[in-house]
Design a protein around this motif. Structure first.
Motif, mmCIF file in Angstrom:
data_model
loop_
_atom_site.group_PDB
_atom_site.id
_atom_site.type_symbol
_atom_site.label_atom_id
_atom_site.label_comp_id
_atom_site.label_asym_id
_atom_site.label_seq_id
_atom_site.Cartn_x
_atom_site.Cartn_y
_atom_site.Cartn_z
ATOM 1 N N GLU A 23 0.837 -1.210 0.000
ATOM 2 C CA GLU A 23 0.000 0.000 0.000
ATOM 3 C C GLU A 23 0.867 1.254 0.000
ATOM 4 O OE1 GLU A 23 -3.584 0.741 0.644
ATOM 5 O OE2 GLU A 23 -3.836 -1.230 -0.251
ATOM 6 N N MET A 24 1.959 1.216 0.756
ATOM 7 C CA MET A 24 2.864 2.364 0.836
ATOM 8 C C MET A 24 3.481 2.641 -0.539
ATOM 9 S SD MET A 24 5.962 2.940 3.560
ATOM 10 C CE MET A 24 7.046 1.730 2.838
ATOM 11 N N GLN A 25 3.886 1.604 -1.245
ATOM 12 C CA GLN A 25 4.453 1.795 -2.578
ATOM 13 C C GLN A 25 3.405 2.345 -3.537
ATOM 14 O OE1 GLN A 25 6.253 -2.118 -3.342
ATOM 15 N NE2 GLN A 25 8.208 -1.029 -3.502
ATOM 16 N N ALA A 26 2.180 1.856 -3.453
ATOM 17 C CA ALA A 26 1.104 2.348 -4.309
ATOM 18 C C ALA A 26 0.816 3.824 -4.009
ATOM 19 C CB ALA A 26 -0.158 1.510 -4.123
ATOM 20 N N ALA A 27 0.809 4.197 -2.732
ATOM 21 C CA ALA A 27 0.565 5.593 -2.348
ATOM 22 C C ALA A 27 1.690 6.491 -2.879
ATOM 23 C CB ALA A 27 0.451 5.719 -0.831
ATOM 24 N N PHE A 33 2.578 10.620 -9.379
ATOM 25 C CA PHE A 33 1.714 10.942 -10.506
ATOM 26 C C PHE A 33 1.086 12.324 -10.315
ATOM 27 C CE2 PHE A 33 -2.522 11.204 -12.325
ATOM 28 C CZ PHE A 33 -2.293 10.857 -13.656
ATOM 29 N N ILE A 34 0.530 12.568 -9.140
ATOM 30 C CA ILE A 34 -0.129 13.850 -8.856
ATOM 31 C C ILE A 34 0.874 15.004 -8.981
ATOM 32 C CG2 ILE A 34 -1.214 15.211 -7.006
ATOM 33 C CD1 ILE A 34 -2.564 12.507 -6.156
ATOM 34 N N GLU A 35 2.072 14.823 -8.427
ATOM 35 C CA GLU A 35 3.097 15.871 -8.505
ATOM 36 C C GLU A 35 3.521 16.130 -9.942
ATOM 37 O OE1 GLU A 35 6.414 14.819 -6.028
ATOM 38 O OE2 GLU A 35 5.214 14.855 -4.208
ATOM 39 N N ASN A 36 3.779 15.075 -10.715
ATOM 40 C CA ASN A 36 4.316 15.231 -12.066
ATOM 41 C C ASN A 36 3.278 15.694 -13.078
ATOM 42 O OD1 ASN A 36 6.877 14.426 -11.212
ATOM 43 N ND2 ASN A 36 6.437 12.277 -11.603
ATOM 44 N N VAL A 37 2.045 15.222 -12.951
ATOM 45 C CA VAL A 37 1.005 15.575 -13.910
ATOM 46 C C VAL A 37 0.289 16.860 -13.509
ATOM 47 C CG1 VAL A 37 -1.201 14.828 -14.901
ATOM 48 C CG2 VAL A 37 0.682 13.195 -14.664
ATOM 49 N N GLY A 38 0.040 17.031 -12.235
ATOM 50 C CA GLY A 38 -0.831 18.116 -11.792
ATOM 51 C C GLY A 38 -0.166 19.439 -11.501
ATOM 52 N N LEU A 86 -5.405 6.183 -7.517
ATOM 53 C CA LEU A 86 -5.453 5.940 -6.072
ATOM 54 C C LEU A 86 -5.784 4.472 -5.850
ATOM 55 C CD1 LEU A 86 -7.410 9.132 -5.011
ATOM 56 C CD2 LEU A 86 -4.942 8.740 -4.984
ATOM 57 N N VAL A 87 -4.785 3.640 -6.053
ATOM 58 C CA VAL A 87 -4.977 2.206 -5.972
ATOM 59 C C VAL A 87 -4.749 1.737 -4.545
ATOM 60 C CG1 VAL A 87 -4.146 -0.002 -6.833
ATOM 61 C CG2 VAL A 87 -4.195 1.968 -8.351
ATOM 62 N N GLN A 88 -5.677 0.947 -4.068
ATOM 63 C CA GLN A 88 -5.552 0.351 -2.746
ATOM 64 C C GLN A 88 -5.959 -1.104 -2.841
ATOM 65 O OE1 GLN A 88 -8.261 2.885 -0.539
ATOM 66 N NE2 GLN A 88 -6.521 3.792 0.516
#
Length: 182
Positions: A23-27, A33-38, A86-88
């Motif tokens: 889960e930590m790796q997915a987060a 992704f959010i930082e680079n795209v957004g 947001l994969v969990q």
């Protein structure tokens, strides 16, 4: 592979800890992704400063009340157009059979014990833990080894809720959509 003997709580805890690490790796991947795209980061900015929100702009013609085409420009935060990864783990099921190899008596100084107020004795006189090895799932039904003490353990892990911060972020992004005549 040689048989490894561990306290039962470690046999149960290791796969759960691995799920947490996954889960930590997915987060972390979601945050990247959010930082680079957004966002457009200033290379000189502080590490915690994500920078400016990245927008996409497009134009279109739309007739006004008289039917005359008017140019409009729409400015939308890019993150609001992208599916956020947001994969969990929605549901994790761990099933194993532990063969009880030994019972170990723990020293009281290694055990957290409760003492009733005003009493010198503990509520726990002594504590034990199972020492076990992992067996195959079919071992419980094997007539050759049926007499060996075993425990079947089944653990279900469920998905956590969406963090409140993401919900708030998505609402803020939605508020930043601008559609104005040009």
């Amino acid at each position: 592979m040689a048989k490894v003997l561990l306290p039962l709580h470690e046999i149960i805890g290791i796969p759960i800890a691995d799920l947490v690490r996954a889960e930590m790796q997915a987060a972390q991947a979601s945050m990247e992704f959010i930082e680079n795209v957004g966002f457009q980061r200033d290379p000189k900015a502080d590490r915690d400063d994500l920078g400016e929100l990245r927008f996409v702009t497009f134009r279109y013609q739309y007739p006004d009340q008289s039917g005359k085409p008017v140019s409009h420009e729409v400015k939308v935060p890019l993150l609001s157009l992208m599916p956020l990864p947001l994969v969990q783990i929605a549901r994790g099921e761990i099933e194993l059979v532990a063969r009880i190899e030994d019972v170990k008596k723990l020293a009281l100084d290694s055990v957290v014990v409760a003492r009733p107020p005003g009493k010198s004795e503990t509520l726990v006189a002594e504590r034990h833990e199972f020492i076990a090895s992992v067996d195959g799932l079919t071992a419980m039904d094997d007539p050759k080894t049926k007499s060996a003490p075993r425990i079947r353990i089944k653990i279900e892990v469920k998905q956590s809720d969406l963090p409140a911060g993401f919900d708030s972020l998505l609402r803020k992004l939605d508020q930043n959509v601008v559609d104005k005549p040009k």
